[in-house]
Design a protein around this motif. Sequence first.
Motif, short mmCIF file in Angstrom:
data_model
loop_
_atom_site.label_atom_id
_atom_site.label_comp_id
_atom_site.label_asym_id
_atom_site.label_seq_id
_atom_site.Cartn_x
_atom_site.Cartn_y
_atom_site.Cartn_z
N PHE A 30 0.83 -1.20 0.00
CA PHE A 30 0.00 0.00 0.00
C PHE A 30 0.87 1.26 0.00
O PHE A 30 0.55 2.23 -0.68
CB PHE A 30 -0.92 0.02 1.22
CG PHE A 30 -2.06 -0.97 1.17
CD1 PHE A 30 -2.50 -1.51 -0.03
CD2 PHE A 30 -2.69 -1.37 2.34
CE1 PHE A 30 -3.55 -2.42 -0.07
CE2 PHE A 30 -3.74 -2.27 2.32
CZ PHE A 30 -4.17 -2.80 1.11
N ALA A 31 1.95 1.23 0.78
CA ALA A 31 2.82 2.40 0.85
C ALA A 31 3.51 2.65 -0.49
O ALA A 31 3.69 3.80 -0.91
CB ALA A 31 3.86 2.22 1.96
N GLU A 32 3.88 1.57 -1.17
CA GLU A 32 4.63 1.71 -2.43
C GLU A 32 3.72 2.06 -3.60
O GLU A 32 4.08 2.89 -4.45
CB GLU A 32 5.38 0.41 -2.73
CG GLU A 32 6.25 0.49 -3.96
CD GLU A 32 7.08 -0.78 -4.19
OE1 GLU A 32 7.64 -0.92 -5.28
OE2 GLU A 32 7.15 -1.63 -3.28
N HIS A 33 2.53 1.44 -3.67
CA HIS A 33 1.70 1.57 -4.86
C HIS A 33 0.38 2.30 -4.62
O HIS A 33 -0.27 2.71 -5.59
CB HIS A 33 1.39 0.19 -5.44
CG HIS A 33 2.60 -0.62 -5.77
ND1 HIS A 33 3.44 -0.32 -6.82
CD2 HIS A 33 3.14 -1.71 -5.16
CE1 HIS A 33 4.43 -1.20 -6.86
NE2 HIS A 33 4.27 -2.04 -5.86
N GLY A 34 -0.04 2.43 -3.37
CA GLY A 34 -1.36 2.96 -3.08
C GLY A 34 -2.39 1.85 -3.08
O GLY A 34 -2.27 0.87 -3.82
N VAL A 35 -3.40 1.99 -2.25
CA VAL A 35 -4.37 0.92 -2.05
C VAL A 35 -5.10 0.56 -3.34
O VAL A 35 -5.41 -0.62 -3.59
CB VAL A 35 -5.36 1.28 -0.92
CG1 VAL A 35 -6.23 2.47 -1.31
CG2 VAL A 35 -6.23 0.09 -0.54
N ASP A 36 -5.38 1.52 -4.19
CA ASP A 36 -6.16 1.25 -5.40
C ASP A 36 -5.40 0.41 -6.43
O ASP A 36 -6.01 -0.25 -7.26
CB ASP A 36 -6.61 2.56 -6.05
CG ASP A 36 -7.65 3.29 -5.23
OD1 ASP A 36 -8.34 2.62 -4.43
OD2 ASP A 36 -7.77 4.52 -5.36
N ASP A 37 -4.06 0.45 -6.37
CA ASP A 37 -3.26 -0.26 -7.36
C ASP A 37 -2.68 -1.57 -6.85
O ASP A 37 -1.77 -2.14 -7.47
CB ASP A 37 -2.12 0.65 -7.86
CG ASP A 37 -2.65 1.83 -8.66
OD1 ASP A 37 -3.70 1.68 -9.31
OD2 ASP A 37 -2.02 2.91 -8.62
N VAL A 38 -3.18 -2.05 -5.73
CA VAL A 38 -2.72 -3.32 -5.16
C VAL A 38 -3.88 -4.29 -5.13
O VAL A 38 -5.01 -3.92 -4.79
CB VAL A 38 -2.17 -3.10 -3.72
CG1 VAL A 38 -1.80 -4.42 -3.07
CG2 VAL A 38 -0.96 -2.16 -3.74
N THR A 39 -3.63 -5.53 -5.50
CA THR A 39 -4.67 -6.56 -5.46
C THR A 39 -4.50 -7.43 -4.22
O THR A 39 -3.41 -7.54 -3.66
CB THR A 39 -4.61 -7.46 -6.71
OG1 THR A 39 -3.39 -8.22 -6.68
CG2 THR A 39 -4.67 -6.63 -7.99
N ASP A 110 -3.75 9.05 -1.00
CA ASP A 110 -4.87 8.21 -1.43
C ASP A 110 -5.23 7.19 -0.37
O ASP A 110 -6.42 6.92 -0.12
CB ASP A 110 -4.54 7.51 -2.75
CG ASP A 110 -4.56 8.48 -3.93
OD1 ASP A 110 -5.18 9.55 -3.81
OD2 ASP A 110 -3.94 8.17 -4.96
N ASN A 111 -4.22 6.60 0.26
CA ASN A 111 -4.49 5.64 1.34
C ASN A 111 -5.20 6.32 2.50
O ASN A 111 -6.14 5.77 3.08
CB ASN A 111 -3.20 5.00 1.83
CG ASN A 111 -2.57 4.07 0.83
OD1 ASN A 111 -3.15 3.76 -0.20
ND2 ASN A 111 -1.36 3.64 1.10
N GLY A 112 -4.74 7.53 2.84
CA GLY A 112 -5.36 8.26 3.94
C GLY A 112 -6.82 8.59 3.67
O GLY A 112 -7.69 8.43 4.54
#
Length: 200
Positions: A30-39, A110-112
């Motif tokens: 999540f820190a590296e890619h953001g929650v939306d771009d992680v499966t 975005d995660n926040g």
Amino acid sequence: MAVAPTPPGRRERNKQAKLDRITAAASELFAEHGVDDVTTQQIADAADIGTGTLFLYARTKGELLLLVQNAHYASALERGRTAAAGTTGALDGLLALLSPVVECNRVQVDNGRTYLREMVFGDPTEPHHAEALSIVAQTERAIADLLSERTRLGGEEAAAMAGVVSAVMFLNLAPSATADASVPEILATMRAQLAAILPG
């Protein structure tokens, strides 16, 4: 004579080890890619577990984000409590209390913002969601305690104002319009808004 607590059994240790791996994997991705771009498949692979096992610990990606972020927010609140204790006046105390929470939210914007959305619209029966709401409640209690000590507000009034202060913070963090705002910009806006509503 005190009885020593029973150490956790193998099954509990294995469950905790899996939870730790999931948390670490999700946090890193999540820190590296953001929650939306992680499966969820990527998280399961990084944690070296099956996706079915992953869903035993969190049913959705939003719940995984709550799992990861709750610990960061709880730590931020404790830092804020410590910082507020070194201040005088209600406004400075509130800003010291809430600054670490704002900073935590903006580590990955975005995660926040997704974390705040999950808190508001997520399933309150999910344990990670319930924990997030508990952190919000703890934050509002800390705000109310500070207001009771440093303003003329009584207990019920301080609790009501704490809800307003919390809403001010969330409304500065959640909207798309503030996505590019820096931490100092958000805190400056909050200072002006809180100064306008605080008694005395």
